[in-house]
Design a protein around this motif. Sequence first.
Motif, PDB file in Angstrom:
ATOM      1  N   VAL A  42     -30.741 -62.082 -51.550  1.00 39.05           N
ATOM      2  CA  VAL A  42     -30.298 -60.543 -50.970  1.00 39.05           C
ATOM      3  C   VAL A  42     -28.986 -60.281 -51.370  1.00 39.05           C
ATOM      4  CG1 VAL A  42     -30.436 -59.392 -48.708  1.00 39.05           C
ATOM      5  CG2 VAL A  42     -32.146 -61.236 -49.337  1.00 39.05           C
ATOM      6  N   ARG A  70     -23.772 -61.553 -51.281  1.00 31.52           N
ATOM      7  CA  ARG A  70     -25.295 -62.014 -51.405  1.00 31.52           C
ATOM      8  C   ARG A  70     -25.430 -63.288 -50.744  1.00 31.52           C
ATOM      9  NH1 ARG A  70     -25.816 -61.931 -57.627  1.00 31.52           N
ATOM     10  NH2 ARG A  70     -25.964 -59.791 -57.326  1.00 31.52           N
ATOM     11  N   PRO A 114     -32.409 -65.519 -49.322  1.00 30.74           N
ATOM     12  CA  PRO A 114     -33.372 -64.659 -48.244  1.00 30.74           C
ATOM     13  C   PRO A 114     -33.326 -65.211 -47.114  1.00 30.74           C
ATOM     14  CG  PRO A 114     -34.311 -64.713 -50.577  1.00 30.74           C
ATOM     15  CD  PRO A 114     -33.233 -65.703 -50.560  1.00 30.74           C
ATOM     16  N   GLU A 158     -30.306 -61.295 -42.796  1.00 30.36           N
ATOM     17  CA  GLU A 158     -30.732 -59.782 -42.967  1.00 30.36           C
ATOM     18  C   GLU A 158     -30.552 -58.937 -42.003  1.00 30.36           C
ATOM     19  OE1 GLU A 158     -34.598 -59.906 -45.442  1.00 30.36           O
ATOM     20  OE2 GLU A 158     -33.789 -61.942 -46.242  1.00 30.36           O
ATOM     21  N   LEU A 184     -29.542 -53.419 -48.005  1.00 28.08           N
ATOM     22  CA  LEU A 184     -30.152 -54.787 -48.349  1.00 28.08           C
ATOM     23  C   LEU A 184     -30.846 -54.392 -49.604  1.00 28.08           C
ATOM     24  CD1 LEU A 184     -30.885 -56.542 -45.196  1.00 28.08           C
ATOM     25  CD2 LEU A 184     -28.639 -56.399 -46.377  1.00 28.08           C
ATOM     26  N   HIS A 188     -33.312 -56.749 -52.103  1.00 30.54           N
ATOM     27  CA  HIS A 188     -34.076 -57.995 -52.392  1.00 30.54           C
ATOM     28  C   HIS A 188     -34.385 -58.127 -53.825  1.00 30.54           C
ATOM     29  CE1 HIS A 188     -34.615 -57.891 -48.108  1.00 30.54           C
ATOM     30  NE2 HIS A 188     -35.003 -58.902 -48.171  1.00 30.54           N
TER      31      HIS A 188
END
Length: 195
Positions: free
Chosen positions: A76, A112, A115, A120, A130, A132
């Motif tokens: 992410v 970064r 996940p 998040e 964000l 992905h």
Amino acid sequence: MLKLIERLGPIAENAASDTLTLPFELRIRGRLKADSDSGQALGLFLDRGPVLRDGEGLKAESGEVVRIRAAIEPVVTARVSAGLPLARLAYHLGNRHVQLALGEDEKGSWVRFPPDHVLEELAALLGAELEHHNATFDPEPGAYNQVGGGHSHGHSHSHGHGDDHDHTHNHEHSQEHSQEHSQEHEHEHHHHHAH
């Protein structure tokens, strides 16, 4: 099986006979069995230390050198405007004691992480956009690992040297010590270590 036992730190591509591509979760482990990119069986037998980074070399008992590559994996990437918002984002995420990669590209600066719903949500709360996607995850090394060229040279240091290192380090944090005081201190310090 090639037994990789020594960390060499960053090396040039042509300095290695083979490469090993690993995702982040395997680059934090010191002990691991894996196949190199050309298919030879490898075993990592490293002291616990900082995460292996893209481009680092590992030396085998037999003298061969293998270069680590960071695998492309789900990540992410959080973007927020530069300056205070970015500092705040990095600070709050870093406070969670997760590894973070920091960087910038033509679209601006980014933070970064692998996940993680909690991170998040936190990043979104702090105003980050964000994304992905799949990319390499090469986290920022700890500042202390970089002192004196990182841990890769640890083996060649004598103990006395290490002690001085720690000592000067403490002084950076406590500048209220006067110069003479630090000399006395130095004296006590070595004295203390002699026991």
